[in-house]
Write a protein that holds these residues in place. Sequence first.
Motif, PDB file in Angstrom:
ATOM      1  N   ASP A  33      11.598  71.497   7.116  1.00  0.00           N
ATOM      2  CA  ASP A  33      12.016  70.135   7.263  1.00  0.00           C
ATOM      3  C   ASP A  33      12.315  69.783   8.677  1.00  0.00           C
ATOM      4  O   ASP A  33      13.303  69.993   9.210  1.00  0.00           O
ATOM      5  CB  ASP A  33      13.197  69.875   6.461  1.00  0.00           C
ATOM      6  N   VAL A  34      11.257  69.520   9.391  1.00  0.00           N
ATOM      7  CA  VAL A  34      11.521  69.295  10.927  1.00  0.00           C
ATOM      8  C   VAL A  34      10.522  68.459  11.515  1.00  0.00           C
ATOM      9  O   VAL A  34       9.268  68.284  10.726  1.00  0.00           O
ATOM     10  CB  VAL A  34      11.344  70.605  11.720  1.00  0.00           C
ATOM     11  N   CYS A  35      10.883  67.294  12.228  1.00  0.00           N
ATOM     12  CA  CYS A  35       9.831  66.312  12.946  1.00  0.00           C
ATOM     13  C   CYS A  35       9.932  66.382  14.503  1.00  0.00           C
ATOM     14  O   CYS A  35      11.307  66.508  14.717  1.00  0.00           O
ATOM     15  CB  CYS A  35       9.917  65.450  12.153  1.00  0.00           C
ATOM     16  N   PHE A  36       9.198  66.120  15.128  1.00  0.00           N
ATOM     17  CA  PHE A  36       9.111  66.112  16.594  1.00  0.00           C
ATOM     18  C   PHE A  36       8.313  65.239  17.205  1.00  0.00           C
ATOM     19  O   PHE A  36       7.263  65.029  16.598  1.00  0.00           O
ATOM     20  CB  PHE A  36       8.951  67.552  17.197  1.00  0.00           C
ATOM     21  N   ALA A  37       8.458  64.775  18.559  1.00  0.00           N
ATOM     22  CA  ALA A  37       7.750  63.951  19.278  1.00  0.00           C
ATOM     23  C   ALA A  37       7.975  64.142  20.698  1.00  0.00           C
ATOM     24  O   ALA A  37       9.093  64.388  21.158  1.00  0.00           O
ATOM     25  CB  ALA A  37       7.974  62.438  18.801  1.00  0.00           C
TER      26      ALA A  37
END
Length: 673
Positions: A427-431
């Motif tokens: 469960d990880v998001c990045f930008a």
Amino acid sequence: SAVRAYVNRWNVAPGQKVVLFGNKDSIHDVAADLLAAGVHIAALVDSRSDATCQLDVPFYAGAQISGTEGRKALEAVSIARASGIEKVAADCLGMSGGWNPTLHLTCHMNGRPEWNAAIAAFVPKVGMIPGLIAAGACNGVFSTAACLGEGVGAAQAACEALGLKAKTPKMPSAEDRPYNIAPLWAVAGKGRAWLDFQNDVTVKDVKQAAVENFRSVEHMKRYTTQGMATDQGKNSNVQALAVLADATGRGIPETGTTTYRPPFTPVAVAAMAAGAADKGFAPERFTTSHRLTVAAKAPMIEAGLWYRPSYFPVQGETTWRQSCDREVGYVREAVGICDVSTLGKIDIKGKDAGAFLDLLYTNMFSTLKVGRVRYGLMLREDGHVMDDGTTARLGEEHFVMTTTTVAAGEVMKHMEFVSQGLRPDMDVCFASVTEQWAQFAVAGPKARELLNGLLDSPIDGESWPFMACGDVKVLGVAGRLFRISFSGEHAYEVAVPARYGESLFGELRKRAEKMGGGAYGMEALNVLRIEKGFITHGEIHGRVTAFDIGMQGMMSKKKDFIGKGAAARPGLVEEDREMLVGLKPVGVVKQLLAGAHLYNEGVEPIRTNNQGYLTSVCFSPTLGTYLGLGFLKSGRARYGEIVQMVDHVRGVSTTCEVCHPVFLDPEGERSRD
């Protein structure tokens, strides 16, 4: 159509003895055009037994081309007719088995075409794509008049759908001859019967696919590679499907078609390369401080597509070294300002953000406290160093990673691969937020004093210790502050939204100058980091490991990480590997040159005696000598030894002492003060 184009578009004769072979009326139109252009037609071969010809040419009805002769060029063709085989001299053969509507757009939108036996081709099914109307040739209508009529009808339907009223235009007179065709999918003969001319697929290959139970069109395609060449089956798909239908005892509608994939027409390489010259070869990226930097007459250099200042000259200085030495002095003795916005900045959030970073980096990040920063080393899957940088923890599930300027894109792609390919369960998001933040290094003994004049809430050593981070307000603007150093001095990096970058840079520089400092560029930045033994991609150039740069201690034994197993291979941890060392000149010649090679003292400087090489060099005004970083075989065991630096290209040879790569303040007291 190719033969016709040569004659009508480019006024070129496709041959001196042309043979035309087909199964429909349009081959007669081609013959008429050739005759009008004065091109000799050796034979007009029509496979339809009931075909007639009005032209004064050798005409063969109910016949087929069964073979060709000629090694490097066409010399003759064999015409099979009821009475036997007849050979005709020819240097050009034009063939056509019929027209296929360009229905790909409807299929790209998940529509399935239907078979039209009258034209022996697939056509779009009416209403298969809501709101899309196929008209003209793409709909299987091949006369000019009929195409114009369908175009008008489609336009009227579109206007009605929009609630518009449109007048029906007067139709021009145009050709309206019926499309007469008799399907001919393959010609019987002893030799190979080619279907796909690019991938060399034959009728026999398709039949063999059916024999081996590859009866689905998709399976046949992969068994034979039919339609997989650059033409994507435009010249052969329907014929191959028909042959498969005959081989399996099915009709063409039941056999179906393969999946149509975009693009129908490939993008030309020339279009991709258009404008790729000089500055058009790559995009120019400018920092928010660019305008003020250029106004200060700072020479600009490229770094990972970004334009950054080399140095900031002042009146009276005649060489770059004078400017560089002065700027190094700002940082070591007062305070210096440097725009570091080009560093890659990746915002990472999620419940598993810490565990995700643990997988990416050799050292632990899930245990990092909120409000703290940690230096990290990232490996490729083969165990070699990919990048290094700092990552700050701004919240329990919020991190901000910094990468080197050059590797920002590479690291982002690597993270996407890990997230999507290796650990999609996390469960990880990045930008990437590189362009969203303007970030400036404030370095030197007076760095805190300068910042406290800008921050709404002043800081001290206890509230903001070394490697601390957090939210701040800079003259009322919400920003971030990181106490990190790439110079070895007491330093910070302050970040604000990019729209405030130019204003903040101007304010920082003005205040620094009042305190005996000022802005510094890439030359001084390079000197400062070499004095401290800090690495860049000059050192982590893709062929070194954590062991080579002396960071094997950062490779955690408590967790797994990408590259861990590969980095432990025996060949990558041998004590005789080339290791990072520092170098100082001790002989008469004091010059060091990046790229030069290292040899044992007194040994002939040839390839077989090579001991290593220099990656980065500078003159240190702080220490009053040239300094170098490089890689030397068994380097860490050779501190104090004398080696010879040799640059055959530039004709320079310098005697050097091997030393620890950290030349200044090895205990790090200045940055922690």
